[in-house]
Design an enzyme around this catalytic site. Structure first.
Site, PDB file in Angstrom:
ATOM      1  NE  ARG A  59      -3.593  -0.065   2.696  1.00 38.21           N
ATOM      2  CZ  ARG A  59      -4.186   0.093   3.887  1.00 38.21           C
ATOM      3  NH1 ARG A  59      -4.060  -0.854   4.815  1.00 38.21           N
ATOM      4  NH2 ARG A  59      -4.867   1.185   4.153  1.00 38.21           N
ATOM      5  CD  GLN A  91     -13.072   6.818   9.436  1.00 32.81           C
ATOM      6  OE1 GLN A  91     -13.417   5.758   9.966  1.00 32.81           O
ATOM      7  NE2 GLN A  91     -13.784   7.422   8.502  1.00 32.81           N
ATOM      8  CG  ASN A  92      -8.625   8.060   4.177  1.00 36.21           C
ATOM      9  OD1 ASN A  92      -9.376   7.138   4.526  1.00 36.21           O
ATOM     10  ND2 ASN A  92      -9.020   9.032   3.385  1.00 36.21           N
ATOM     11  CG  ASP A  94      -4.564   8.639   1.606  1.00 36.56           C
ATOM     12  OD1 ASP A  94      -5.625   8.055   1.322  1.00 36.56           O
ATOM     13  OD2 ASP A  94      -4.515   9.854   1.882  1.00 36.56           O
ATOM     14  CG  HIS A 109      -7.912   4.873  12.119  1.00 34.43           C
ATOM     15  ND1 HIS A 109      -9.039   4.629  11.371  1.00 34.43           N
ATOM     16  CD2 HIS A 109      -8.328   4.914  13.407  1.00 34.43           C
ATOM     17  CE1 HIS A 109     -10.084   4.495  12.176  1.00 34.43           C
ATOM     18  NE2 HIS A 109      -9.670   4.690  13.423  1.00 34.43           N
ATOM     19  CB  CYS A 117      10.878   1.705  17.114  1.00 35.66           C
ATOM     20  SG  CYS A 117      12.028   0.494  17.814  1.00 35.66           S
ATOM     21  CD  GLU A 207     -22.260   2.567  -1.435  1.00 40.74           C
ATOM     22  OE1 GLU A 207     -22.714   2.102  -2.500  1.00 40.74           O
ATOM     23  OE2 GLU A 207     -21.242   2.097  -0.885  1.00 40.74           O
ATOM     24  CB  ALA A 223     -15.327  12.580  -2.704  1.00 43.19           C
TER      25      ALA A 223
HETATM   26  C1  BV8 Z   1     -11.049   0.742  19.303  1.00 41.47           C
HETATM   27  C2  BV8 Z   1      -6.206   1.831   9.713  1.00 41.47           C
HETATM   28  C3  BV8 Z   1     -10.931   0.706  21.641  1.00 41.47           C
HETATM   29  C4  BV8 Z   1      -5.417   0.647   9.287  1.00 41.47           C
HETATM   30  C5  BV8 Z   1      -8.453   1.066  10.331  1.00 41.47           C
HETATM   31  C6  BV8 Z   1     -14.553  -6.261  19.049  1.00 41.47           C
HETATM   32  C7  BV8 Z   1     -13.224  -6.350  19.400  1.00 41.47           C
HETATM   33  C8  BV8 Z   1     -12.342  -5.276  19.298  1.00 41.47           C
HETATM   34  C9  BV8 Z   1     -12.817  -4.063  18.836  1.00 41.47           C
HETATM   35  C10 BV8 Z   1     -14.147  -3.979  18.484  1.00 41.47           C
HETATM   36  C11 BV8 Z   1     -15.024  -5.047  18.586  1.00 41.47           C
HETATM   37  N1  BV8 Z   1     -16.243  -4.647  18.165  1.00 41.47           N
HETATM   38  C12 BV8 Z   1     -16.176  -3.342  17.803  1.00 41.47           C
HETATM   39  C13 BV8 Z   1     -14.910  -2.937  17.999  1.00 41.47           C
HETATM   40  C14 BV8 Z   1     -14.364  -1.631  17.743  1.00 41.47           C
HETATM   41  C15 BV8 Z   1     -13.703  -1.675  16.391  1.00 41.47           C
HETATM   42  C16 BV8 Z   1     -14.788  -1.624  15.326  1.00 41.47           C
HETATM   43  O1  BV8 Z   1     -15.422  -0.606  15.170  1.00 41.47           O
HETATM   44  N2  BV8 Z   1     -14.994  -2.745  14.631  1.00 41.47           N
HETATM   45  C17 BV8 Z   1     -16.027  -2.766  13.614  1.00 41.47           C
HETATM   46  C18 BV8 Z   1     -15.587  -3.674  12.481  1.00 41.47           C
HETATM   47  C19 BV8 Z   1     -17.330  -3.207  14.259  1.00 41.47           C
HETATM   48  N3  BV8 Z   1     -12.872  -0.505  16.357  1.00 41.47           N
HETATM   49  C20 BV8 Z   1     -11.601  -0.580  16.767  1.00 41.47           C
HETATM   50  O2  BV8 Z   1     -11.034  -1.602  17.060  1.00 41.47           O
HETATM   51  C21 BV8 Z   1     -10.920   0.763  16.904  1.00 41.47           C
HETATM   52  N4  BV8 Z   1     -10.322   0.847  18.194  1.00 41.47           N
HETATM   53  O3  BV8 Z   1     -12.249   0.550  19.323  1.00 41.47           O
HETATM   54  O4  BV8 Z   1     -10.270   0.871  20.430  1.00 41.47           O
HETATM   55  C22 BV8 Z   1     -11.256   2.015  22.180  1.00 41.47           C
HETATM   56  C23 BV8 Z   1     -11.692   3.056  21.381  1.00 41.47           C
HETATM   57  C24 BV8 Z   1     -12.030   4.274  21.943  1.00 41.47           C
HETATM   58  C25 BV8 Z   1     -11.935   4.406  23.293  1.00 41.47           C
HETATM   59  C26 BV8 Z   1     -11.495   3.343  24.059  1.00 41.47           C
HETATM   60  C27 BV8 Z   1     -11.163   2.150  23.512  1.00 41.47           C
HETATM   61  C28 BV8 Z   1      -9.788   0.924  15.897  1.00 41.47           C
HETATM   62  C29 BV8 Z   1     -10.306   0.796  14.507  1.00 41.47           C
HETATM   63  C30 BV8 Z   1      -9.224   1.240  13.515  1.00 41.47           C
HETATM   64  C31 BV8 Z   1      -8.900   0.136  12.551  1.00 41.47           C
HETATM   65  N5  BV8 Z   1      -8.027   0.673  11.507  1.00 41.47           N
HETATM   66  N6  BV8 Z   1      -7.634   1.623   9.416  1.00 41.47           N
HETATM   67  C32 BV8 Z   1      -5.385   0.505   7.773  1.00 41.47           C
HETATM   68  O5  BV8 Z   1      -5.743   1.434   7.034  1.00 41.47           O
HETATM   69  O6  BV8 Z   1      -4.960  -0.592   7.357  1.00 41.47           O
HETATM   70  S1  BV8 Z   1     -10.088   0.883   9.978  1.00 41.47           S
HETATM   71  C33 BV8 Z   1     -10.488   1.333   8.377  1.00 41.47           C
HETATM   72  O7  BV8 Z   1     -11.840   0.947   8.131  1.00 41.47           O
HETATM   73  C34 BV8 Z   1     -10.518   2.831   8.147  1.00 41.47           C
HETATM   74  O8  BV8 Z   1      -9.482   3.484   8.798  1.00 41.47           O
HETATM   75  C35 BV8 Z   1     -11.871   3.269   8.630  1.00 41.47           C
HETATM   76  O9  BV8 Z   1     -11.854   3.638   9.987  1.00 41.47           O
HETATM   77  C36 BV8 Z   1     -12.684   2.019   8.548  1.00 41.47           C
HETATM   78  C37 BV8 Z   1     -13.839   2.209   7.597  1.00 41.47           C
HETATM   79  O10 BV8 Z   1     -13.272   2.449   6.377  1.00 41.47           O
HETATM   80  P1  BV8 Z   1     -13.823   3.634   5.436  1.00 41.47           P
HETATM   81  O11 BV8 Z   1     -12.779   4.676   5.438  1.00 41.47           O
HETATM   82  O12 BV8 Z   1     -15.202   4.049   5.801  1.00 41.47           O
HETATM   83  O13 BV8 Z   1     -13.834   2.869   4.055  1.00 41.47           O
HETATM   84  P2  BV8 Z   1     -14.941   1.859   3.529  1.00 41.47           P
HETATM   85  O14 BV8 Z   1     -14.333   1.128   2.396  1.00 41.47           O
HETATM   86  O15 BV8 Z   1     -15.544   1.104   4.670  1.00 41.47           O
HETATM   87  O16 BV8 Z   1     -16.073   2.838   2.973  1.00 41.47           O
HETATM   88  C38 BV8 Z   1     -15.750   3.722   1.926  1.00 41.47           C
HETATM   89  C39 BV8 Z   1     -16.976   4.588   1.693  1.00 41.47           C
HETATM   90  O17 BV8 Z   1     -16.661   5.522   0.656  1.00 41.47           O
HETATM   91  C40 BV8 Z   1     -18.176   3.797   1.241  1.00 41.47           C
HETATM   92  O18 BV8 Z   1     -19.318   4.230   1.964  1.00 41.47           O
HETATM   93  C41 BV8 Z   1     -18.319   4.162  -0.247  1.00 41.47           C
HETATM   94  O19 BV8 Z   1     -19.677   4.239  -0.658  1.00 41.47           O
HETATM   95  C42 BV8 Z   1     -17.708   5.528  -0.286  1.00 41.47           C
HETATM   96  N7  BV8 Z   1     -17.107   5.878  -1.576  1.00 41.47           N
HETATM   97  C43 BV8 Z   1     -16.461   5.051  -2.450  1.00 41.47           C
HETATM   98  N8  BV8 Z   1     -16.054   5.777  -3.524  1.00 41.47           N
HETATM   99  C44 BV8 Z   1     -16.414   7.071  -3.291  1.00 41.47           C
HETATM  100  C45 BV8 Z   1     -17.077   7.144  -2.058  1.00 41.47           C
HETATM  101  N9  BV8 Z   1     -17.580   8.285  -1.562  1.00 41.47           N
HETATM  102  C46 BV8 Z   1     -17.415   9.405  -2.304  1.00 41.47           C
HETATM  103  N10 BV8 Z   1     -16.786   9.418  -3.497  1.00 41.47           N
HETATM  104  C47 BV8 Z   1     -16.271   8.281  -4.020  1.00 41.47           C
HETATM  105  N11 BV8 Z   1     -15.667   8.324  -5.213  1.00 41.47           N
END
Ligand code: BV8
Length: 237
Positions: A59, A91-92, A94, A109, A117, A207, A223
């Site tokens: 990436r 959240q990106n 990049d 993120h 490290c 969407e 966007a």
């Molecule tokens: C946390 C970085 C505790 C890395 C990412 C059970 C166990 C453990 C945790 C959990 C659990 N259940 C729930 C959780 C919490 C968990 C969570 O939410 N899980 C989900 C799956 C249920 N979250 C965590 O673990 C977070 N930490 O909770 O810590 C805490 C927190 C607070 C206080 C105390 C304790 C950490 C989560 C971070 C993970 N890292 N990324 C990497 O990049 O590799 S997540 C990654 O996915 C992104 O960073 C982003 O956050 C997330 C969603 O991605 P999006 O950016 O929305 O992208 P996606 O593809 O999903 O959607 C794109 C959208 O764009 C679509 O809607 C599409 O229609 C639209 N689109 C497409 N093209 C266009 C467009 N829009 C406009 N124009 C276009 N052209």
């Protein structure tokens, strides 16, 4: 859209889609190519570090060929011209917001172009592969230990600068979400926090997302079209 003094913007992978960067949940997206448990959790990294380092190397390398798009450029213009308070929480991982010229950016993120490290816990700018080469991983620029990991927040890890984000949400009079599916917390909950604290809320997304119903207004489209038009509304007053 005029008359706002304090704007918080949340961006997700959708704002970078038109730059050619894969999103996570669309067809063919990153989570179709890779198992999230294997490449975006601390457990996955402990189990197979080279698989995870290779995922982020791929990436980081791909990012070299990518450019900011009209949406990034419009937010950079807003950053330069908007006289009020502004924070772009992304959240990106990049660097396209920065390469477009935006300054007030917070990577909740982490970033592909940063290395953390696990020995000395220092962060260093990084734009090279992190995978082992000739059996050795690259040394930390600070302590020389060969224990670097991508400086990104994995599932189950605490996102960065949460206090600063919640403070910004408390003070915002407008919260705008751009290009995110609203699937991952705590970012997906910011719209409710902002709304409960009295801010106007706007979603710009291709969407309807999982959180669309929480927004006062939700506009669907690319966007690259929606963001420049919205920035024009805000700056045009
Ligand atoms: C946390 C970085 C505790 C890395 C990412 C059970 C166990 C453990 C945790 C959990 C659990 N259940 C729930 C959780 C919490 C968990 C969570 O939410 N899980 C989900 C799956 C249920 N979250 C965590 O673990 C977070 N930490 O909770 O810590 C805490 C927190 C607070 C206080 C105390 C304790 C950490 C989560 C971070 C993970 N890292 N990324 C990497 O990049 O590799 S997540 C990654 O996915 C992104 O960073 C982003 O956050 C997330 C969603 O991605 P999006 O950016 O929305 O992208 P996606 O593809 O999903 O959607 C794109 C959208 O764009 C679509 O809607 C599409 O229609 C639209 N689109 C497409 N093209 C266009 C467009 N829009 C406009 N124009 C276009 N052209």
């Amino acid at each position: 859209m005029s008359g706002f003094n304090n704007i918080v913007i949340l961006t997700g992978a959708g704002i970078s889609a038109e730059s050619g960067i894969d999103t996570f949940r669309s067809a063919g997206g990153l989570w179709e190519q890779h198992n999230v448990e294997d490449v975006a959790t601390p457990e996955g990294f402990a189990r197979d570090p080279d698989l995870v380092l290779g995922f982020y190397d791929m990436r980081r390398e791909a990012l070299r060929e990518r450019e900011p798009n009209a949406a990034h450029n419009a937010l950079a213009l807003l950053d330069a011209e908007f006289a009020g308070e502004l924070l772009i929480v992304t959240q990106n991982v990049d660097d396209l917001h920065e390469r477009a010229g935006a300054k007030r950016v917070l990577h909740m993120h982490g970033e592909l172009k940063s290395a953390l490290c696990t020995s000395c816990e220092m962060r260093s700018p990084w734009d090279a592969p992190m995978s082992a080469k000739d059996g050795q991983r690259p040394p930390c620029p600070v302590c020389w230990a060969r224990t670097l990991r991508p400086d990104v927040v994995w599932f189950g890890e605490m996102p960065y600068q949460m206090e600063r984000i919640y403070r910004a949400l408390r003070e915002a009079d407008l919260f705008v979400s751009i290009g995110t599916s609203g699937a991952v917390y705590p970012a997906a909950g910011f719209v409710r926090d902002a709304r409960d604290l009295g801010a106007q809320t706007l979603e710009l997304n291709l969407e309807r997302s999982e959180g669309s119903h929480w927004f006062h207004e939700s506009r669907q489209g690319r966007a690259g079209d929606l963001v420049p038009a919205w920035v024009e509304e805000v700056l045009g007053g």
